[in-house]
Motif scaffolding. Structure first.
Motif, PDB file in Angstrom:
ATOM      1  N   PRO A   1       0.831  -1.206   0.000  1.00 52.46           N
ATOM      2  CA  PRO A   1       0.000   0.000   0.000  1.00 52.46           C
ATOM      3  C   PRO A   1       0.869   1.260   0.000  1.00 52.46           C
ATOM      4  N   PRO A   2       0.308   2.377  -0.430  1.00 59.54           N
ATOM      5  CA  PRO A   2       1.075   3.626  -0.400  1.00 59.54           C
ATOM      6  C   PRO A   2       1.381   4.062   1.031  1.00 59.54           C
ATOM      7  N   VAL A   3       2.433   4.839   1.165  1.00 57.78           N
ATOM      8  CA  VAL A   3       2.842   5.336   2.474  1.00 57.78           C
ATOM      9  C   VAL A   3       1.915   6.482   2.885  1.00 57.78           C
ATOM     10  N   PRO A   4       1.323   6.424   4.085  1.00 58.75           N
ATOM     11  CA  PRO A   4       0.435   7.503   4.526  1.00 58.75           C
ATOM     12  C   PRO A   4       1.230   8.727   4.974  1.00 58.75           C
ATOM     13  N   PRO A   5       0.570   9.859   5.167  1.00 59.05           N
ATOM     14  CA  PRO A   5       1.264  11.033   5.708  1.00 59.05           C
ATOM     15  C   PRO A   5       1.871  10.716   7.073  1.00 59.05           C
ATOM     16  N   PRO A   6       3.020  11.305   7.386  1.00 62.33           N
ATOM     17  CA  PRO A   6       3.672  11.038   8.674  1.00 62.33           C
ATOM     18  C   PRO A   6       2.819  11.474   9.850  1.00 62.33           C
ATOM     19  N   LEU A   7       3.042  10.811  10.964  1.00 63.64           N
ATOM     20  CA  LEU A   7       2.381  11.177  12.208  1.00 63.64           C
ATOM     21  C   LEU A   7       2.915  12.500  12.740  1.00 63.64           C
TER      22      LEU A   7
ATOM     23  N   ALA B   1      10.965   2.561   6.074  1.00 64.72           N
ATOM     24  CA  ALA B   1       9.613   3.000   5.726  1.00 64.72           C
ATOM     25  C   ALA B   1       8.836   3.392   6.968  1.00 64.72           C
ATOM     26  N   ALA B   2       9.003   2.608   8.045  1.00 62.20           N
ATOM     27  CA  ALA B   2       8.294   2.916   9.284  1.00 62.20           C
ATOM     28  C   ALA B   2       8.758   4.253   9.857  1.00 62.20           C
ATOM     29  N   ARG B   3      10.055   4.453   9.897  1.00 60.40           N
ATOM     30  CA  ARG B   3      10.578   5.696  10.480  1.00 60.40           C
ATOM     31  C   ARG B   3      10.189   6.915   9.671  1.00 60.40           C
ATOM     32  N   SER B   4       9.955   6.730   8.378  1.00 58.59           N
ATOM     33  CA  SER B   4       9.568   7.871   7.540  1.00 58.59           C
ATOM     34  C   SER B   4       8.209   8.436   7.932  1.00 58.59           C
ATOM     35  N   VAL B   5       7.393   7.661   8.653  1.00 57.61           N
ATOM     36  CA  VAL B   5       6.074   8.148   9.087  1.00 57.61           C
ATOM     37  C   VAL B   5       6.000   8.316  10.601  1.00 57.61           C
ATOM     38  N   GLY B   6       7.133   8.162  11.306  1.00 61.04           N
ATOM     39  CA  GLY B   6       7.151   8.381  12.746  1.00 61.04           C
ATOM     40  C   GLY B   6       7.054   7.131  13.589  1.00 61.04           C
ATOM     41  N   VAL B   7       7.143   5.956  12.968  1.00 56.80           N
ATOM     42  CA  VAL B   7       7.138   4.690  13.710  1.00 56.80           C
ATOM     43  C   VAL B   7       8.600   4.296  13.893  1.00 56.80           C
ATOM     44  N   THR B   8       9.132   4.562  15.077  1.00 57.46           N
ATOM     45  CA  THR B   8      10.579   4.534  15.255  1.00 57.46           C
ATOM     46  C   THR B   8      11.129   3.197  15.740  1.00 57.46           C
TER      47      THR B   8
ATOM     48  N   LEU C   1       2.113   1.496   8.177  1.00 58.44           N
ATOM     49  CA  LEU C   1       0.670   1.780   8.140  1.00 58.44           C
ATOM     50  C   LEU C   1       0.079   2.060   9.524  1.00 58.44           C
ATOM     51  N   ILE C   2       0.897   2.024  10.563  1.00 49.17           N
ATOM     52  CA  ILE C   2       0.435   2.366  11.921  1.00 49.17           C
ATOM     53  C   ILE C   2      -0.334   3.686  11.963  1.00 49.17           C
ATOM     54  N   PRO C   3       0.084   4.756  11.234  1.00 51.71           N
ATOM     55  CA  PRO C   3      -0.656   6.017  11.339  1.00 51.71           C
ATOM     56  C   PRO C   3      -2.149   5.895  11.049  1.00 51.71           C
ATOM     57  N   LEU C   4      -2.538   5.005  10.150  1.00 50.67           N
ATOM     58  CA  LEU C   4      -3.958   4.877   9.810  1.00 50.67           C
ATOM     59  C   LEU C   4      -4.759   4.372  10.999  1.00 50.67           C
ATOM     60  N   THR C   5      -4.187   3.463  11.757  1.00 49.65           N
ATOM     61  CA  THR C   5      -4.874   2.947  12.943  1.00 49.65           C
ATOM     62  C   THR C   5      -4.807   3.948  14.086  1.00 49.65           C
ATOM     63  N   LEU C   6      -3.637   4.530  14.305  1.00 50.26           N
ATOM     64  CA  LEU C   6      -3.498   5.463  15.420  1.00 50.26           C
ATOM     65  C   LEU C   6      -4.404   6.678  15.248  1.00 50.26           C
ATOM     66  N   ARG C   7      -4.554   7.158  14.033  1.00 51.04           N
ATOM     67  CA  ARG C   7      -5.407   8.339  13.831  1.00 51.04           C
ATOM     68  C   ARG C   7      -6.859   8.049  14.201  1.00 51.04           C
ATOM     69  N   LEU C   8      -7.340   6.857  13.881  1.00 46.90           N
ATOM     70  CA  LEU C   8      -8.704   6.508  14.273  1.00 46.90           C
ATOM     71  C   LEU C   8      -8.801   6.379  15.792  1.00 46.90           C
ATOM     72  N   LEU C   9      -7.806   5.751  16.412  1.00 44.70           N
ATOM     73  CA  LEU C   9      -7.826   5.626  17.874  1.00 44.70           C
ATOM     74  C   LEU C   9      -7.846   7.003  18.540  1.00 44.70           C
TER      75      LEU C   9
ATOM     76  N   ALA D   1      -0.749  13.498  18.177  1.00 47.95           N
ATOM     77  CA  ALA D   1       0.492  13.701  18.921  1.00 47.95           C
ATOM     78  C   ALA D   1       0.314  13.310  20.386  1.00 47.95           C
ATOM     79  N   GLU D   2      -0.829  13.660  20.968  1.00 51.25           N
ATOM     80  CA  GLU D   2      -1.091  13.298  22.366  1.00 51.25           C
ATOM     81  C   GLU D   2      -1.141  11.781  22.542  1.00 51.25           C
ATOM     82  N   LEU D   3      -1.864  11.115  21.661  1.00 53.93           N
ATOM     83  CA  LEU D   3      -1.988   9.669  21.809  1.00 53.93           C
ATOM     84  C   LEU D   3      -0.660   8.979  21.513  1.00 53.93           C
ATOM     85  N   ALA D   4       0.072   9.459  20.525  1.00 49.41           N
ATOM     86  CA  ALA D   4       1.375   8.866  20.221  1.00 49.41           C
ATOM     87  C   ALA D   4       2.311   8.988  21.421  1.00 49.41           C
TER      88      ALA D   4
END
Length: 287
Positions: A8-14, A57-64, A253-261, A270-273
Motif C-alpha cells: 500500500p502507499p505510504v500515509p502522511p507522517p504522524l 519505511a516505518a521511520r519515515s512516518v514516525g514509527v521509530t 501503516l500504523i498512522p492509519l490505525t493510530l489516527r482513528l484511535l 500527537a497526544e496519543l502517540a
C-alpha cells in the motif's frame, strides 16, 4: 480473484513518534513462507525486502521502533537474533497456541533462555485459540500456563493471543497468577470484555480491524480503554487497516490505525502517540 500483493502507499507522517508493538518481521522479509496464522504463505512479502527497508519505511512516518513477535521456536530464535543485531528492533519469543502441541519441555527451556536476552522484551505470543483446532485445548492450556511462568521468572511482558477464548484466557490468568505486565495483542473483545481487562490493569493493543466498517464492538472497546493502557500494532503482514484490506500490512501503516484511535479518544494524534510511547517503556522496558 487474485490477491493484490503490492505494498500500500505510504500515509502522511504522524504528528509525533510511536512504535509498533507487534509485527512479524521474519514473515515480511520472506524468512518464513508460512506461519501458524497463514499456512499457505499468502502474506509473505516479496523476496529482497530487508529489515532495514521495513524500518526505513516505518521511520519515515514516525514509527521509530518495532517489536517482532515469535510464534514457534524457529521464529523466536530469528527474532531474538534480529533484535540483537538491529537497532530499533526488539523481540518477543514464544510458542503460539496453534503450535502448542510442539511446546515440549526442551522447547520451553529454550524459549526461557531466549526470553532472558536483553533485547527480548516479551514472552509471546501465547494464549488460547479456539477458532482453529490445530492444537488440542489441553495442550494449549498447558503451554499458556508454562509461558505465564516464564514471563514471571524473566520479568518480561506477557503478550496474549486470544481468539474466541475470552473467558478461558481470563480464567487461566486468574488461576495461574498473571505476570506484572500483560498485553492483549490485537484485542478482539467488546466493551464489556475490555472493561474486565482494564480492571485487572492489562494493556490492550489495537490493530487494523478497529478501522473496519463492521467493527462497532471493537471501537466501543476503545472507548472504555484508558489511554494509559493502550498500545497500537500492525500484526504485519496481517490485518491491514482500511482502505488496504486484502493487501500486505507493514509497520508504516500504523498512522492509519493510530489516527482513528485518537479520534475515538478525543485526543490529538500527537497526544496519543506520546501516551502510547510512554506506555511502551512501561510495558517493554527502556528502549
Amino acid at each position: 480473484m487474485s490477491r493484490d500483493t503490492t505494498p500500500p502507499p505510504v500515509p502522511p507522517p504522524l504528528d509525533g513518534e510511536v512504535f509498533d508493538s507487534h509485527c512479524h518481521l521474519d514473515i515480511m522479509v520472506g524468512e518464513r513462507q508460512a506461519s501458524t496464522a497463514d499456512p499457505a504463505g499468502t502474506a509473505a512479502q516479496a523476496t529482497g525486502v530487508t529489515v532495514q527497508d521495513i524500518l526505513g519505511a516505518a521511520r519515515s512516518v514516525g514509527v521509530t521502533r518495532l517489536v517482532t513477535i515469535g510464534y514457534d521456536l524457529r521464529s523466536s530464535r530469528w527474532n531474538a537474533a534480529t533484535a540483537r543485531d538491529v537497532e530499533g528492533v526488539y523481540a518477543g519469543v514464544a510458542v503460539h497456541p496453534n503450535e502448542a502441541h510442539h511446546a515440549t519441555p526442551e522447547t520451553l527451556d529454550e524459549i526461557e533462555r531466549l526470553a532472558r536476552e536483553p533485547h527480548v522484551r516479551a514472552v509471546g505470543e501465547t494464549g488460547l485459540d479456539y477458532y482453529r483446532d490445530w492444537s488440542p485445548k489441553q495442550a494449549q492450556h498447558a503451554s499458556f500456563r508454562a509461558h505465564i511462568e516464564i514471563a514471571k521468572r524473566t520479568g518480561k511482558a506477557l503478550v496474549i493471543h486470544d481468539r474466541d477464548a475470552h473467558e478461558d484466557v481470563l480464567k487461566v490468568l486468574a488461576d495461574q497468577g498473571a505476570p506484572d505486565v500483560v498485553v492483549f495483542h490485537s484485542f478482539s473483545g467488546d466493551a464489556d470484555y475490555a472493561g474486565r481487562c482494564v480492571k485487572e490493569g492489562y494493556h490492550l493493543s489495537f490493530s487494523g480491524p478497529v478501522t473496519y466498517k463492521n467493527a462497532t464492538a471493537l471501537r466501543e472497546a476503545v472507548q472504555v480503554t484508558p489511554p494509559e493502557l493502550m498500545l497500537v500494532e500492525t500484526d504485519a503482514p496481517y490485518l491491514p487497516p482500511v482502505p488496504h484490506r486484502g493487501r500486505p500490512n507493514a509497520p508504516y501503516l500504523i498512522p492509519l490505525t493510530l489516527r482513528l484511535l485518537a479520534e475515538l479518544k478525543s485526543l490529538t494524534e500527537a497526544e496519543l502517540a506520546a501516551t502510547i510511547s510512554a506506555n511502551g517503556e512501561r510495558v517493554f522496558g527502556a528502549w
